[in-house]
Design a protein around this motif. Structure first.
Motif, PDB file in Angstrom:
ATOM      1  N   SER A  20      -7.669   3.436   2.315  1.00 37.34           N
ATOM      2  CA  SER A  20      -8.569   4.352   3.007  1.00 37.34           C
ATOM      3  C   SER A  20      -9.637   3.595   3.783  1.00 37.34           C
ATOM      4  O   SER A  20     -10.134   4.078   4.806  1.00 37.34           O
ATOM      5  CB  SER A  20      -9.252   5.287   1.992  1.00 37.34           C
ATOM      6  N   TRP A  55       0.822  -1.201   0.000  1.00 35.88           N
ATOM      7  CA  TRP A  55       0.000   0.000   0.000  1.00 35.88           C
ATOM      8  C   TRP A  55       0.863   1.262   0.000  1.00 35.88           C
ATOM      9  O   TRP A  55       1.952   1.294   0.593  1.00 35.88           O
ATOM     10  CB  TRP A  55      -0.898   0.027   1.226  1.00 35.88           C
ATOM     11  N   ARG A  56       0.349   2.320  -0.615  1.00 36.70           N
ATOM     12  CA  ARG A  56       0.961   3.643  -0.502  1.00 36.70           C
ATOM     13  C   ARG A  56       0.850   4.103   0.948  1.00 36.70           C
ATOM     14  O   ARG A  56      -0.020   3.638   1.695  1.00 36.70           O
ATOM     15  CB  ARG A  56       0.229   4.660  -1.384  1.00 36.70           C
ATOM     16  N   PRO A  57       1.698   5.020   1.384  1.00 36.34           N
ATOM     17  CA  PRO A  57       1.558   5.569   2.738  1.00 36.34           C
ATOM     18  C   PRO A  57       0.167   6.163   2.935  1.00 36.34           C
ATOM     19  O   PRO A  57      -0.341   6.905   2.093  1.00 36.34           O
ATOM     20  CB  PRO A  57       2.639   6.663   2.782  1.00 36.34           C
ATOM     21  N   GLY A  58      -0.480   5.790   4.039  1.00 42.57           N
ATOM     22  CA  GLY A  58      -1.810   6.280   4.335  1.00 42.57           C
ATOM     23  C   GLY A  58      -2.940   5.480   3.703  1.00 42.57           C
ATOM     24  O   GLY A  58      -4.113   5.798   3.905  1.00 42.57           O
ATOM     25  N   GLU A  59      -2.600   4.473   2.913  1.00 40.02           N
ATOM     26  CA  GLU A  59      -3.608   3.619   2.283  1.00 40.02           C
ATOM     27  C   GLU A  59      -3.597   2.237   2.947  1.00 40.02           C
ATOM     28  O   GLU A  59      -2.595   1.852   3.548  1.00 40.02           O
ATOM     29  CB  GLU A  59      -3.325   3.486   0.777  1.00 40.02           C
ATOM     30  N   GLU A  76       3.370   7.112  -7.829  1.00 39.30           N
ATOM     31  CA  GLU A  76       4.226   6.784  -6.691  1.00 39.30           C
ATOM     32  C   GLU A  76       5.615   6.367  -7.164  1.00 39.30           C
ATOM     33  O   GLU A  76       5.760   5.466  -7.994  1.00 39.30           O
ATOM     34  CB  GLU A  76       3.593   5.655  -5.872  1.00 39.30           C
ATOM     35  N   LYS A 127       8.048   5.062  -5.313  1.00 38.39           N
ATOM     36  CA  LYS A 127       8.481   3.809  -4.707  1.00 38.39           C
ATOM     37  C   LYS A 127       7.593   2.664  -5.207  1.00 38.39           C
ATOM     38  O   LYS A 127       6.591   2.869  -5.885  1.00 38.39           O
ATOM     39  CB  LYS A 127       8.404   3.914  -3.180  1.00 38.39           C
ATOM     40  N   ASN A 183      -3.414   1.520  -4.063  1.00 35.22           N
ATOM     41  CA  ASN A 183      -4.374   2.523  -3.602  1.00 35.22           C
ATOM     42  C   ASN A 183      -5.785   1.970  -3.821  1.00 35.22           C
ATOM     43  O   ASN A 183      -6.079   1.423  -4.885  1.00 35.22           O
ATOM     44  CB  ASN A 183      -4.192   3.820  -4.395  1.00 35.22           C
ATOM     45  N   TRP A 207       5.926   0.673  -3.304  1.00 35.27           N
ATOM     46  CA  TRP A 207       4.751   0.500  -2.441  1.00 35.27           C
ATOM     47  C   TRP A 207       3.702   1.509  -2.904  1.00 35.27           C
ATOM     48  O   TRP A 207       3.684   2.651  -2.459  1.00 35.27           O
ATOM     49  CB  TRP A 207       5.136   0.700  -0.981  1.00 35.27           C
ATOM     50  N   ASN A 208       2.835   1.068  -3.813  1.00 34.05           N
ATOM     51  CA  ASN A 208       2.008   2.041  -4.527  1.00 34.05           C
ATOM     52  C   ASN A 208       0.559   1.603  -4.721  1.00 34.05           C
ATOM     53  O   ASN A 208      -0.118   2.099  -5.610  1.00 34.05           O
ATOM     54  CB  ASN A 208       2.628   2.343  -5.907  1.00 34.05           C
TER      55      ASN A 208
END
Length: 235
Positions: A195, A189-193, A209, A211, A216, A213-214
């Motif tokens: 949701s 996951w992306r940072p913060g994901e 993204e 990186k 969403n 880790w993308n």
């Protein structure tokens, strides 16, 4: 004078003549009604249960094999040109692993990046129609391979997210399209994901993204590119 002897018959009120005495009826012996089974019957039942289990296992394997064969046949019918690489390790009877042209080979699988947009459900059906399925990412190596490939496509103006085969029927309960168990240790996951909100139940690889880790989560009806995956053809 001789005395006269008089005889009298005396009966006792409670006495019964000996001739009238009857022996109590003899009790009938209790008959054993327990059914008797042949000693081999339990073995026969066990054998039948074993055969049923074997039949169920064979049916399951045949169903899965038929499904895989069906996907491969569809992939073969849709592809007119193939690109092959030497199989590793080399085997005498099967020396090459092949993917349709414009697909990419990685670790015994073929991958396809679409050039048109669809919803998640339409993307899933489109991949199935080509004899594949939306990609199921199981390892970091696979994730890095796909992310790198997507970044290469950005150079050609293909700037959009790519649907993968991950979705949720209930918020936060993620499932892969091929029923592979979702592994939280192999989630990118992306940072913060994610949701984890009600209207975002499908997953894309986010093209912006930098990186690897993308992932969403987005609404399933937002048109996006897609990544299809199929087992490579071994020849």
């Amino acid at each position: 004078m001789a005395s006269e002897i008089t005889y009298a018959e005396v009966r006792f009120k409670n006495a019964s003549p000996s001739a009238d005495v009857k022996a109590p009826p003899e009790k009938k012996k209790h008959e054993d009604h327990t059914p008797k089974y042949p000693p081999w019957l339990p073995w026969l039942i066990s054998l039948l249960l074993l055969l049923v289990c074997i039949a169920l296992i064979i049916t399951l394997l045949v169903t899965r094999f038929s499904h895989s064969r069906g996907e491969m046949n569809a992939l073969q019918q849709n592809a007119t040109e193939w690109l092959c690489v030497s199989a590793i390790p080399q085997r005498k009877e099967h020396g090459w692993m092949c993917c349709p042209k414009e697909w990419k080979f990685f670790q015994k699988n073929c991958y396809y990046l679409s050039t048109d947009y669809m919803s998640w459900n339409d993307s899933k059906d489109n991949c199935t129609g080509m004899g594949s399925h939306l990609v199921v990412i199981k390892t970091e190596a696979e994730q890095v391979f796909l992310s790198t490939w997507i970044k290469e496509n950005i150079k050609y103006g293909k700037k959009n997210n790519y649907f993968i085969g991950l979705s949720a029927q209930e918020v936060g309960q993620w499932h892969w399209v091929d029923q592979t168990p979702f592994n939280v240790t192999a989630a990118f996951w992306r940072p913060g994901e994610p949701s984890n909100v009600k209207n975002e139940k499908c997953v894309v690889i986010h093209w912006k993204e930098e990186k690897h880790w993308n992932w969403n989560d987005i609404p399933c009806d937002v048109p996006s590119f897609r990544i299809c995956e199929a087992a490579a053809l071994t020849v």
